[in-house]
Design a protein around this motif. Structure first.
Motif, PDB file in Angstrom:
ATOM      1  N   HIS A 171      -2.785  -6.911  12.499  1.00 37.89           N
ATOM      2  CA  HIS A 171      -1.413  -6.866  12.527  1.00 37.89           C
ATOM      3  C   HIS A 171      -0.794  -7.092  13.771  1.00 37.89           C
ATOM      4  CE1 HIS A 171      -1.674  -5.582   8.295  1.00 37.89           C
ATOM      5  NE2 HIS A 171      -2.390  -4.557   9.011  1.00 37.89           N
ATOM      6  N   PRO A 172      -0.828  -8.206  14.187  1.00 37.31           N
ATOM      7  CA  PRO A 172      -0.729  -8.420  15.949  1.00 37.31           C
ATOM      8  C   PRO A 172       0.823  -7.800  16.398  1.00 37.31           C
ATOM      9  CG  PRO A 172      -0.652 -10.614  14.772  1.00 37.31           C
ATOM     10  CD  PRO A 172      -0.966  -9.656  13.799  1.00 37.31           C
ATOM     11  N   SER A 173       1.689  -8.089  15.446  1.00 33.84           N
ATOM     12  CA  SER A 173       2.999  -7.503  16.196  1.00 33.84           C
ATOM     13  C   SER A 173       3.631  -6.292  15.546  1.00 33.84           C
ATOM     14  CB  SER A 173       4.147  -8.677  15.697  1.00 33.84           C
ATOM     15  OG  SER A 173       4.378  -8.950  14.156  1.00 33.84           O
ATOM     16  N   PHE A 174       2.664  -5.569  14.626  1.00 33.36           N
ATOM     17  CA  PHE A 174       3.123  -4.409  14.156  1.00 33.36           C
ATOM     18  C   PHE A 174       3.674  -3.373  14.970  1.00 33.36           C
ATOM     19  CE2 PHE A 174       3.952  -1.451  10.509  1.00 33.36           C
ATOM     20  CZ  PHE A 174       3.542  -0.116  11.051  1.00 33.36           C
ATOM     21  N   THR A 212       8.563   4.383   2.647  1.00 26.88           N
ATOM     22  CA  THR A 212       8.037   4.310   4.085  1.00 26.88           C
ATOM     23  C   THR A 212       6.999   3.019   4.183  1.00 26.88           C
ATOM     24  OG1 THR A 212       8.196   6.563   4.058  1.00 26.88           O
ATOM     25  CG2 THR A 212       6.890   5.517   5.882  1.00 26.88           C
ATOM     26  N   VAL A 213       6.362   2.871   3.223  1.00 28.60           N
ATOM     27  CA  VAL A 213       5.427   1.562   3.160  1.00 28.60           C
ATOM     28  C   VAL A 213       6.099   0.501   3.369  1.00 28.60           C
ATOM     29  CG1 VAL A 213       3.648   0.661   1.848  1.00 28.60           C
ATOM     30  CG2 VAL A 213       3.745   3.098   1.906  1.00 28.60           C
ATOM     31  N   ASP A 214       7.157   0.228   2.372  1.00 32.54           N
ATOM     32  CA  ASP A 214       8.005  -1.251   2.401  1.00 32.54           C
ATOM     33  C   ASP A 214       8.713  -1.403   3.707  1.00 32.54           C
ATOM     34  OD1 ASP A 214       9.343  -0.552  -0.908  1.00 32.54           O
ATOM     35  OD2 ASP A 214       7.319  -1.319  -0.200  1.00 32.54           O
ATOM     36  N   PHE A 215       9.077  -0.097   4.272  1.00 34.39           N
ATOM     37  CA  PHE A 215       9.636  -0.171   5.663  1.00 34.39           C
ATOM     38  C   PHE A 215       8.935  -0.805   6.723  1.00 34.39           C
ATOM     39  CE2 PHE A 215      12.616   0.698   8.909  1.00 34.39           C
ATOM     40  CZ  PHE A 215      11.966   1.068  10.232  1.00 34.39           C
ATOM     41  N   LEU A 216       7.415  -0.101   6.740  1.00 37.42           N
ATOM     42  CA  LEU A 216       6.398  -0.538   7.566  1.00 37.42           C
ATOM     43  C   LEU A 216       6.004  -1.954   7.355  1.00 37.42           C
ATOM     44  CD1 LEU A 216       4.472   2.691   7.814  1.00 37.42           C
ATOM     45  CD2 LEU A 216       6.224   2.161   9.468  1.00 37.42           C
ATOM     46  N   LYS A 217       6.116  -2.419   6.036  1.00 39.76           N
ATOM     47  CA  LYS A 217       5.476  -3.810   6.068  1.00 39.76           C
ATOM     48  C   LYS A 217       6.426  -4.782   6.452  1.00 39.76           C
ATOM     49  CE  LYS A 217       2.691  -2.978   1.733  1.00 39.76           C
ATOM     50  NZ  LYS A 217       2.641  -2.984   0.020  1.00 39.76           N
ATOM     51  N   ASN A 218       7.732  -4.451   6.477  1.00 35.59           N
ATOM     52  CA  ASN A 218       8.678  -5.265   7.065  1.00 35.59           C
ATOM     53  C   ASN A 218       8.629  -5.639   8.424  1.00 35.59           C
ATOM     54  OD1 ASN A 218      10.094  -5.787   4.545  1.00 35.59           O
ATOM     55  ND2 ASN A 218      11.468  -4.062   4.970  1.00 35.59           N
ATOM     56  N   LEU A 219       7.897  -4.636   9.270  1.00 39.77           N
ATOM     57  CA  LEU A 219       7.824  -4.566  10.649  1.00 39.77           C
ATOM     58  C   LEU A 219       6.464  -5.394  10.965  1.00 39.77           C
ATOM     59  CD1 LEU A 219       8.303  -0.943  11.802  1.00 39.77           C
ATOM     60  CD2 LEU A 219       9.889  -2.825  12.014  1.00 39.77           C
ATOM     61  N   LYS A 220       5.842  -5.758   9.990  1.00 39.02           N
ATOM     62  CA  LYS A 220       4.566  -6.853  10.438  1.00 39.02           C
ATOM     63  C   LYS A 220       5.096  -8.059  10.697  1.00 39.02           C
ATOM     64  CE  LYS A 220       1.461  -6.896   7.119  1.00 39.02           C
ATOM     65  NZ  LYS A 220       0.921  -6.640   5.553  1.00 39.02           N
ATOM     66  N   THR A 221       6.239  -8.759  10.108  1.00 38.72           N
ATOM     67  CA  THR A 221       6.670  -9.952  10.486  1.00 38.72           C
ATOM     68  C   THR A 221       7.390 -10.107  11.810  1.00 38.72           C
ATOM     69  OG1 THR A 221       8.322  -9.708   9.157  1.00 38.72           O
ATOM     70  CG2 THR A 221       6.722 -10.661   8.348  1.00 38.72           C
TER      71      THR A 221
END
Length: 997
Positions: free
Chosen positions: A924-927, A988-997
């Motif tokens: 996850h390079p940009s998380f 919380t999981v959905d919010f963190l997944k959105n930060l992957k991109t």
């Protein structure tokens, strides 16, 4: 010479003082009553707001008068309006016996101010300070203040002011003073000072035994506090030295008030207007420390009632009086003209005919008394003597109607009458001279020439007497026939000694050459603009540049130019004021004309000013004004004798406002409809439109001046944008008519000028919208546009279909030749497909390789994390072993070595976190970077927790990894959600997944 000068100097002082002693100020009152739509004659308070609208409180309603009509507002049954004010935000407040009311401009209604303390309370007084707080007093002893905010009602404030000392009775009046001070007048006769919400007593309460209730109080510009009481007169308190002066009724003293019940006060600079209960209006002048009284009289220009409940300052120097029985009286706050009443002069007969006035060498004033002879008034003694025609006495005045007066060098008074011919009174003996021929017909004017002869203008011509009263010559300017009536009205001697004679048939100049008189004739010529405008001459005078002024009957004022020997028109008065009975030139070279409308002043710049009854100047019906030796202009008639210094009489300030009042419409069905009875919501409002239908035939809008005194003499002009946007002057017309207004938007702007043609700086506008017809409406236009669009689409599709058919035919012709090209293209396409399939296989292999690498790194990251879990287990074992070792009496070296070994293992595992981050960043390079930008307030432990949640670790694993309990993990996750600003519905999981991109 010195003694003569001293004598005249003393005479002037005595004369001026004697006139001032018995003077009254000549005020003209305009009255509003039931004829103007008022609900009640008893006006408890009156207010003119900033737009010029007049608000009137009574026992029934609040009346609103706009200059044309009255609208009444009922504030409940049996609710007395105690006071009306306008606050700094232009809101109208009504303090009543049943609470406080505020006028709602949008709903056009008074609404009760919502407050439990003030509800149904008798609000005795209301006043606003500079800080916008409203102060109110109630009959039950409360003093409160409120802060009202129109735009933010929730910010309204209410506060009860608790006095530091007990106040007996209740506060009847709150008055605004200087330096943010308020004065409180109480029912027990005491006065208190209110400043910074602190109430304090003043020395007045101790120095006086006044127990009469305080009706009103005010502070003037000379630092005096005036206190009006209910039966104990008036007090003046000097606030600098606390000295007190008491004014109460004294019939033998004209330097005090004339009534002890003082109801209302109004200070203007250092002067004070005083409203009494039965004594009318009193005026205290600080310069002379004297009182003047204005009592109700039978005259229509008089004050309407002698009991005055309210005095208020209005716009344009107007003062409004609310009376007990007479509605409202209004007058201008001007003191230019002073008056001696007719009773003091000795006038016994009321006649509309104006007076002829003459000042003799001793300072006595000779005044014609209409049809009742001649009055001699002595300003020194303030006494008068009446000369009448007694039929039984041949030695007295012959003729009761005086037309002319002249004092000759021999101290004789020449008196010209209407039917009694010429009379001569010896002023030394006060006896009439009888040994001369006095049977003349209507003596209109008398003048003395350069050699001492007396010229007497009478109906049949001019009779010339020598100093011994012998007739030496008869002149008939128009004809030599004695039978022809010349109607000789005026005679004047110019600077050259020429005698000018004005008749009903022209103007004549008699030039003296040695012992003869050369006659020059001047007549009106129809086609000559430089001739007389009218042959009927009434008056003649001379200017500083030696030009001759000629007053005519209906032709205005003319100026004779000696160098060109012709005439020019001086004043353009239209049909008003063109009958010029007299001409005066004052010490400042201003010209004053006595006309049928009043006085006309022409200054040295040619500016023309009219003064009429509204200014205290009455029309000159036969008489004329007189300029005395001190430079004052004197006028007389059935109103008495009035006088003023020429420099003090100035035209009124042009500062009045105008308001649109109502609008009506006649449509195509001939229906007359009253659209609006109140246009205040549309006036000067750019966002409101007065809307009318398109079937209008005649649209009428009415307006009025805010100044009730000037309302009848105002001239108007308007322009309407959307038509021609040009100013149209319409004179005194109080309505504008528009026929067949086309649909559109218009702005009607109105302005007004006074009787002198000077425009008020205030203009008013109203926006008008005329609705369109059906075919001009937006819906009709949209429908028509839709139909046109549909037709275009049909034509377009038909054309496209035709083109398509042509294309198909062309395609059939080209298909055959295109087959060969297609075969070649298909071969090329097959080769390209083969190449693409090979590239696709390569891509599949690359993706598989990447997927294997990702799987490996994920497993490695998971293993790394598990090692971290293992590290925490080791730490827990170390902890448990240390606890056990502590409990042992002796230390076991083997156990210590085991613990050290576990610690070494833990150090090795610490390095695993760094390796965890390296692997996590590869997956996850940009998380982590996005997480820290989005939520910069997260600490390192929060970042680790986010990474573990994203990896899908359980709560148990997290507890083990961090070395904490399950509940602590839950608390950490809850705190993390608050730092991430997540709502309850967000994952919380959905919010963190959105930060992957």
């Amino acid at each position: 010479m010195r003694n003569t000068f001293l004598m005249w100097f003393v005479f002037e002082i005595v004369f001026c003082k004697s006139l001032l002693y018995s003077q009254e100020y000549l005020l003209r009152f305009k009255n509003l009553n039931h004829k103007n739509g008022l609900s009640d004659f008893r006006i408890t308070d009156v207010l003119q707001d900033s737009n010029g609208i007049i608000w009137l409180g009574n026992k029934i309603t609040v009346d609103r008068y706009d200059g044309e009509r009255t609208i009444s507002y009922v504030l409940g049954t049996n609710n007395i309006i105690n006071q009306l004010i306008e606050d700094q935000d232009h809101n109208i407040w009504a303090a009543t016996s049943k609470g406080l009311f505020l006028f709602n401009k949008n709903e056009n209604v008074f609404e009760q101010f919502e407050n439990d303390v003030l509800k149904n309370q008798n609000i005795t007084s209301i006043m606003q300070c500079d800080d916008k707080w409203l102060y109110l007093s109630t009959q039950n002893g409360l003093l409160v203040k409120i802060y009202h905010n129109d735009s933010e009602p929730l910010k309204n404030k209410f506060q009860i002011i608790e006095p530091s000392q007990k106040i007996a009775g209740f506060i009847k009046k709150i008055s605004k003073g200087h330096n943010n001070t308020c004065w409180l007048g109480c029912s027990n006769g005491f006065v208190y000072k209110l400043k910074n919400d602190s109430i304090s007593s003043i020395p007045f309460n101790k120095k006086n035994s006044n127990t009469a209730s305080i009706n009103d109080l005010c502070e003037d510009d000379s630092n005096n506090l005036w206190v009006a009481t209910n039966g104990n007169g008036l007090y003046k308190i000097n606030l600098e030295n606390n000295t007190i002066k008491h004014f109460n009724r004294d019939v033998n003293n004209n330097k005090t008030i004339n009534n002890d019940i003082v109801l209302s006060l109004l200070p203007i600079k250092s002067d004070l207007w005083i409203g009494t209960d039965g004594g009318g209006l009193n005026l205290y002048r600080s310069d002379s420390e004297s009182f003047s009284y204005f009592i109700q009289k039978p005259s229509t220009n008089s004050i309407s009632d002698n009991s005055i409940l309210s005095i208020k300052q209005g716009l344009n120097k107007n003062i409004f009086l609310g009376t007990v029985h007479g509605g409202v009286s209004i007058f201008k706050n001007k003191f230019s003209i002073q008056n001696i009443p007719p009773k003091i002069l000795g006038f016994n007969h009321i006649d509309q005919q104006g007076s002829i006035i003459l000042e003799d060498r001793k300072g006595n004033l000779w005044i014609s008394a209409g049809r009742d002879g001649l009055i001699k008034y002595s300003p020194k003694t303030k006494t008068s003597k009446h000369y009448v025609d007694d039929p039984n006495n041949k030695e007295d005045l012959n003729g009761s109607i005086i037309l002319s007066l002249y004092e000759d060098k021999s101290n004789r008074l020449w008196i010209g009458t209407f039917r009694g011919g010429l009379n001569i009174l010896d002023l030394k003996s006060d006896k009439f001279i009888s040994n001369y021929n006095k049977k003349l017909n209507s003596v209109f004017s008398i003048c003395e020439d350069v050699i001492g002869n007396i010229w007497v203008a009478q109906r049949l011509g001019v009779t010339i007497y020598d100093p011994n009263i012998n007739v030496i010559k008869e002149l008939h300017p128009v004809s030599d026939s004695l039978l022809l009536s010349n109607g000789t009205n005026s005679i004047f001697r110019d600077i050259n000694g020429d005698m000018w004679v004005g008749t009903i048939n022209g103007l004549y100049r008699y030039e003296r050459t040695k012992n003869t008189l050369k006659k020059h004739k001047y007549l009106h010529k129809d086609n000559d603009s430089l001739s007389l405008t009218n042959n009927h001459i009434l008056s003649i005078s001379q200017t500083k540049d030696l030009s001759i002024l000629v007053g005519t009957y209906g032709g205005g004022l003319l100026k004779y130019n000696r160098s060109t020997d012709n005439f020019s028109r001086l004043n353009q008065l239209g049909n008003k004021g063109n009958i010029t009975n007299g001409i005066l030139t004052d010490n400042n070279d201003n010209i004053w004309l006595s006309t049928n409308s009043g006085l006309v002043k022409i200054d040295t710049l040619g500016n023309i000013y009219n003064f009429d009854e509204n200014d205290g100047v009455f029309p000159f019906t036969g008489g004329a004004a007189y300029l005395d030796r001190s430079g004052k202009i004197i006028m007389a008639g059935n109103y008495g004798l009035s006088y003023f210094k020429t420099e003090t009489l100035s035209p009124p300030e042009v500062n009045f406002k105008i308001n649109f009042t109502s609008a009506s419409l006649i449509n195509k069905n001939s229906k007359n409809e009253l659209l609006y009875t109140d246009l205040s919501e549309f006036q000067n409002n750019s966002n409101s439109w007065l809307t009318i239908n398109n079937d209008n035939i005649l649209f009428t809008i009415k307006y009025a001046c805010s100044d009730p005194i000037l309302n009848e003499e105002i001239n108007y002009a308007y322009k309407i944008s959307g038509l021609n946007n040009i100013w149209h002057e319409i004179g005194p017309q109080k309505s504008i008519f528009f026929s067949n207004l086309k649909p559109g938007k218009y702005t009607l702007t109105l302005k007004a000028s006074d009787k002198n043609g000077k425009w008020s700086p205030h203009t008013t506008f109203i926006k008008i919208k005329v609705l369109p017809t059906v075919w001009e409406s937006i819906w009709f236009k949209m429908t028509l546009l839709g139909l046109i669009t549909l037709l275009v689409v049909i034509i377009y599709r038909w054309r496209i279909s035709k083109i398509k058919t042509q294309k198909e035919k062309l395609k059939q012709l080209l298909d055959q030749r295109a087959k060969e090209v297609k075969n070649q293209q298909s071969k090329i396409a097959e080769n390209k497909i083969k190449i693409l399939e090979i590239e696709k296989k390569n891509q599949v292999l690359k993706q598989k390789k990447l997927k294997d690498e990702l799987t490996f790194k994920t497993k490695e990251l998971t293993n790394n994390t598990l090692r971290s879990v293992h590290k925490n287990d080791l730490l827990n074992d170390i902890k448990d072993n240390l606890k056990k070792e502590i409990r042992q009496k002796t230390i076991s070296k083997d156990n210590l070595k085991k613990i050290i070994s576990n610690i070494d293992d833990s150090f090795m595992l610490d390095k695993e976190w760094n390796h965890f981050y390296e692997l996590f960043n590869q997956i996850h390079p940009s998380f982590i970077a996005n997480l820290k930008v989005s939520c910069p307030n997260l600490n390192e432990r929060d970042v680790k927790l986010c990474a573990l949640i994203l990896m899908g670790f359980t709560t148990q694993n997290m507890a083990t990894l961090f070395g904490i309990s399950l509940n602590s993990v839950k608390v950490a996750r809850y705190r993390l959600r608050r730092k991430l600003n997540l709502q309850e519905s967000e994952s919380t999981v959905d919010f963190l997944k959105n930060l992957k991109t």
